[in-house]
Design an enzyme around this catalytic site. Structure first.
Site, PDB file in Angstrom:
ATOM      1  N   LEU A  12       0.839  -1.205   0.000  1.00 21.63           N
ATOM      2  CA  LEU A  12       0.000   0.000   0.000  1.00 21.63           C
ATOM      3  C   LEU A  12       0.873   1.254   0.000  1.00 21.63           C
ATOM      4  CD1 LEU A  12      -2.807  -0.989   2.536  1.00 21.63           C
ATOM      5  CD2 LEU A  12      -2.497  -1.637   0.131  1.00 21.63           C
ATOM      6  N   ARG A  19       2.507  14.768   6.663  1.00 24.89           N
ATOM      7  CA  ARG A  19       3.405  15.231   7.731  1.00 24.89           C
ATOM      8  C   ARG A  19       4.867  15.331   7.289  1.00 24.89           C
ATOM      9  NH1 ARG A  19       1.814  11.343  12.521  1.00 24.89           N
ATOM     10  NH2 ARG A  19       0.697  10.243  10.870  1.00 24.89           N
ATOM     11  N   GLY A 109       4.134   0.672   2.013  1.00 26.66           N
ATOM     12  CA  GLY A 109       5.296   1.258   1.349  1.00 26.66           C
ATOM     13  C   GLY A 109       6.111   2.182   2.224  1.00 26.66           C
ATOM     14  N   TYR A 394      39.067  21.894 -22.255  1.00 23.23           N
ATOM     15  CA  TYR A 394      37.869  22.610 -22.712  1.00 23.23           C
ATOM     16  C   TYR A 394      38.287  23.885 -23.415  1.00 23.23           C
ATOM     17  CZ  TYR A 394      33.188  24.721 -22.236  1.00 23.23           C
ATOM     18  OH  TYR A 394      31.965  25.284 -22.463  1.00 23.23           O
TER      19      TYR A 394
HETATM   20  C1  UD1 Z   1      -3.084   1.675   9.829  1.00 27.79           C
HETATM   21  C2  UD1 Z   1      -4.006   0.632  10.482  1.00 27.79           C
HETATM   22  C3  UD1 Z   1      -3.687   0.540  11.978  1.00 27.79           C
HETATM   23  C4  UD1 Z   1      -2.238   0.184  12.160  1.00 27.79           C
HETATM   24  C5  UD1 Z   1      -1.347   1.183  11.434  1.00 27.79           C
HETATM   25  C6  UD1 Z   1       0.086   0.698  11.477  1.00 27.79           C
HETATM   26  C7  UD1 Z   1      -6.100   0.649   9.244  1.00 27.79           C
HETATM   27  C8  UD1 Z   1      -7.488   1.120   9.213  1.00 27.79           C
HETATM   28  N1  UD1 Z   1      -5.375   1.030  10.282  1.00 27.79           N
HETATM   29  O1  UD1 Z   1      -3.407   2.918  10.426  1.00 27.79           O
HETATM   30  O2  UD1 Z   1      -4.502  -0.433  12.605  1.00 27.79           O
HETATM   31  O3  UD1 Z   1      -1.910   0.175  13.550  1.00 27.79           O
HETATM   32  O4  UD1 Z   1      -1.744   1.289  10.058  1.00 27.79           O
HETATM   33  O5  UD1 Z   1       0.922   1.655  10.916  1.00 27.79           O
HETATM   34  O6  UD1 Z   1      -5.673  -0.061   8.365  1.00 27.79           O
HETATM   35  N2  UD1 Z   1      -2.926   3.747   2.460  1.00 27.79           N
HETATM   36  C9  UD1 Z   1      -3.397   3.601   1.176  1.00 27.79           C
HETATM   37  N3  UD1 Z   1      -4.635   4.060   0.872  1.00 27.79           N
HETATM   38  C10 UD1 Z   1      -5.426   4.649   1.805  1.00 27.79           C
HETATM   39  C11 UD1 Z   1      -4.950   4.777   3.116  1.00 27.79           C
HETATM   40  C12 UD1 Z   1      -3.696   4.313   3.410  1.00 27.79           C
HETATM   41  O7  UD1 Z   1      -2.691   3.084   0.315  1.00 27.79           O
HETATM   42  O8  UD1 Z   1      -6.533   5.044   1.451  1.00 27.79           O
HETATM   43  C13 UD1 Z   1      -1.588   3.273   2.778  1.00 27.79           C
HETATM   44  C14 UD1 Z   1      -0.668   4.392   3.218  1.00 27.79           C
HETATM   45  O9  UD1 Z   1       0.042   4.908   2.117  1.00 27.79           O
HETATM   46  C15 UD1 Z   1       0.236   3.691   4.201  1.00 27.79           C
HETATM   47  C16 UD1 Z   1      -0.621   2.593   4.780  1.00 27.79           C
HETATM   48  O10 UD1 Z   1      -1.676   2.387   3.878  1.00 27.79           O
HETATM   49  O11 UD1 Z   1       1.351   3.085   3.567  1.00 27.79           O
HETATM   50  C17 UD1 Z   1      -1.173   2.941   6.151  1.00 27.79           C
HETATM   51  O12 UD1 Z   1      -1.927   4.101   6.058  1.00 27.79           O
HETATM   52  P1  UD1 Z   1      -2.049   5.074   7.288  1.00 27.79           P
HETATM   53  O13 UD1 Z   1      -2.953   6.168   6.928  1.00 27.79           O
HETATM   54  O14 UD1 Z   1      -0.703   5.437   7.775  1.00 27.79           O
HETATM   55  O15 UD1 Z   1      -2.787   4.114   8.331  1.00 27.79           O
HETATM   56  P2  UD1 Z   1      -2.921   4.356   9.865  1.00 27.79           P
HETATM   57  O16 UD1 Z   1      -4.025   5.294  10.101  1.00 27.79           O
HETATM   58  O17 UD1 Z   1      -1.593   4.668  10.422  1.00 27.79           O
END
Ligand code: UD1
Ligand code: CA
Length: 494
Positions: A12, A19, A109, A394
């Protein structure tokens, strides 16, 4: 391992990473010589999955181009405007065969320290347990912001609750969801179809798949890792630096265990792509990047950075900056040298102090010891380039080559105006501007003839310290005494 070969890994990488406050997408920021996403893909590849999918959305074209560059075999899936990790996985599955069967691994990712061994362990335990879903978890001192792992009285995992949706009792749980999972492909697809967006963030949560699977009477397992660094994500540049330092600590430690002496691990930075041999010594302030290789018994540093370089056996590189260069066996470089791309220093050769080289092939035992620029040059064996020589490559419009033969002696302060060939065994006189080819064995002299105007100082600068010194010398000469001032005699620099 092949018996656990996953059907797919879904990485993902669609999130914004606000941030980071950067024009560059978060997952493209590098640590240890690789992008965050590059680390995730490399770890995923060690599982040898049938399919590897990266889900993108934010800065889609840049991220997709990067994926194509680092892993041409990876698929790219676009996430639509529906938000959440669950939706991201759903979009990832859309580019895979509809009848995909077996294990689907989900990673992020932006979790760069996760390694292949941890992923392989997750997949192996998932397969062995027969669970429909297995989540990688960790116990952390401060679980704020993470999803919490919920278990029943028997310890079985019942689901995951996001921090924002959790009550006080759930927030007290220190076991967190890493966001890394192994799923049965069919269960994942079916459960995601039933996950909604009724939560604090209005997103489709991947975490909800666990509760759905459990409600279907399927097994849900947790695999806990003690190595918290491996599940830590990068959200801002403070974490980028912290994870970068920890990654480097691990890389440096691994090389020390493989026989490399690292005098100061804290100031030694090694990309994950660098290779070293036993009995290499790295002195403080050494930075090795890209495809750099350092061979046995070579000593690098202090304060040296090498990118895409090869340092052969027993060479020494001191306070130097080098890119795309080869340094031959037993050769010495620095202190204070800049080697630009295409420098190839032969065995036992020397590039000394305040020397810059570019596209310079310098033969075995040849030396450029001091204060020189050597560009677009080919130098044979056993030649010496005198101090302050410039390869004038040069003409203001185009670059031209210079060829210097074997056992040539270029005098100090020579300007070698290219295109130019200096034959084997030739000499050039110090201070010459050489504009025509020099035949083998010739001495080329190209400078104004010296003329001494006797008595000029005493006539034209009377009363100065210089005139007085000259008068004393003349008086001493006339009285037959040894000439020269009181005090030390200055040596000739070599
Ligand atoms: C997510 C988890 C949480 C976990 C945490 C660990 C969910 C709902 N929550 O939360 O339980 O403890 O990760 O770090 O899954 N991403 C996408 N598409 C989206 C949203 C996110 O590709 O629509 C990807 C982001 O790029 C990232 C990862 O998913 O690589 C996690 O997304 P992030 O928003 O950081 O999730 P958290 O809210 O931290
Ligand atoms: Ca996160």
């Amino acid at each position: 391992m092949s018996q656990h070969r996953p059907a797919a890994v879904v990485v993902l990488a669609a999130g914004e990473g606000t941030r980071m406050k950067s024009a560059t997408p978060k997952v493209l920021h590098p640590i240890g010589g690789r992008s965050l996403l590059g680390h995730s893909i490399a770890a995923a590849r060690t599982l040898d999955p049938e399919h590897l999918v990266v889900v993108v959305r934010h800065e889609r074209d840049r991220v997709a181009a990067h994926v194509a560059a680092v892993d041409p075999g990876a698929l790219v899936a676009d996430q639509d405007e529906v938000k959440g990790t669950g939706r991201a996985v759903e979009c990832g599955l859309e580019v895979l065969p509809a009848d995909l069967a077996g294990t689907v691994v989900v990673t992020y990712g932006d979790v760069p320290l996760l390694d292949g061994a941890t992923l392989a362990d997750l997949v192996a335990r998932h397969t062995a347990s027969g669970a429909a879903a297995s989540v990688l978890t960790a116990h952390v001192a401060d679980p704020t912001g993470y999803g919490r792992v919920l278990r029943d009285a028997s310890g079985a995992v019942t689901g995951i609750v996001e921090h924002k949706d959790a009550d006080d009792a759930q927030r007290a749980v220190s076991e967190i969801n890493s966001g890394i999972y192994a799923f049965d492909a069919a269960v994942l697809r079916s459960a995601l179809a039933r996950v909604g967006t009724d939560n604090a963030q209005g997103e489709k949560y991947l975490t909800d798949v666990l509760a759905v699977a459990r409600a279907d009477g399927l097994g849900v397992a947790a695999v806990t890792t003690d190595d918290v660094w491996q599940v830590e994500g990068v959200n801002d540049r403070v974490q980028l630096a912290a994870l970068g330092r920890e990654l480097n600590r691990r890389v440096v430690e691994a090389w020390m265990r493989a026989g490399v002496t690292v005098v100061d691990p804290a100031t030694t930075w090694l990309d994950v792509t660098v290779t070293l041999e036993p009995d290499v010594t790295l002195l403080p302030g050494t930075m090795l990047h890209g495809t750099t290789q350092v061979r046995r018994d070579a000593v690098v540093g202090p304060e040296t950075s090498l990118t895409d370089c090869v340092v052969a056996e027993g060479a020494s590189v001191v306070r130097a900056h080098a890119v795309g260069s080869r340094i031959g066996a037993g050769a010495t470089v620095g202190p204070y040298a800049s080697l630009r791309a295409g420098t190839d220093l032969g065995a036992s050769g020397r590039i000394g102090t305040f020397v810059e080289t570019k596209k310079a092939v310098i033969g075995t035992g040849s030396k450029v010891p001091h204060l020189s620029y050597v560009g677009d040059a080919t130098i044979g064996e056993g030649s010496n380039i005198g101090a302050a020589t410039v390869f004038v490559n040069y003409d203001g419009v185009a670059k031209h080559p210079t060829t210097v033969g074997d056992h040539v002696r270029v005098g100090s302060d020579s300007m070698l105006v290219a295109p130019l060939t200096i034959g084997d065994g030739a000499y050039t006189a110090a201070g010459s501007v050489i504009t025509s080819d020099v035949p083998p064995g010739a001495m080329a002299v190209a400078r104004g003839k010296q003329r001494n105007v006797e008595g000029w100082v005493e006539r034209r600068r009377p009363g100065t310290a210089a005139a007085k010194a000259a008068a004393r010398a003349h008086a001493a000469q006339e009285s037959g005494e040894a000439p020269g001032p009181a005090g030390t005699q200055e040596g000739t620099p070599r």
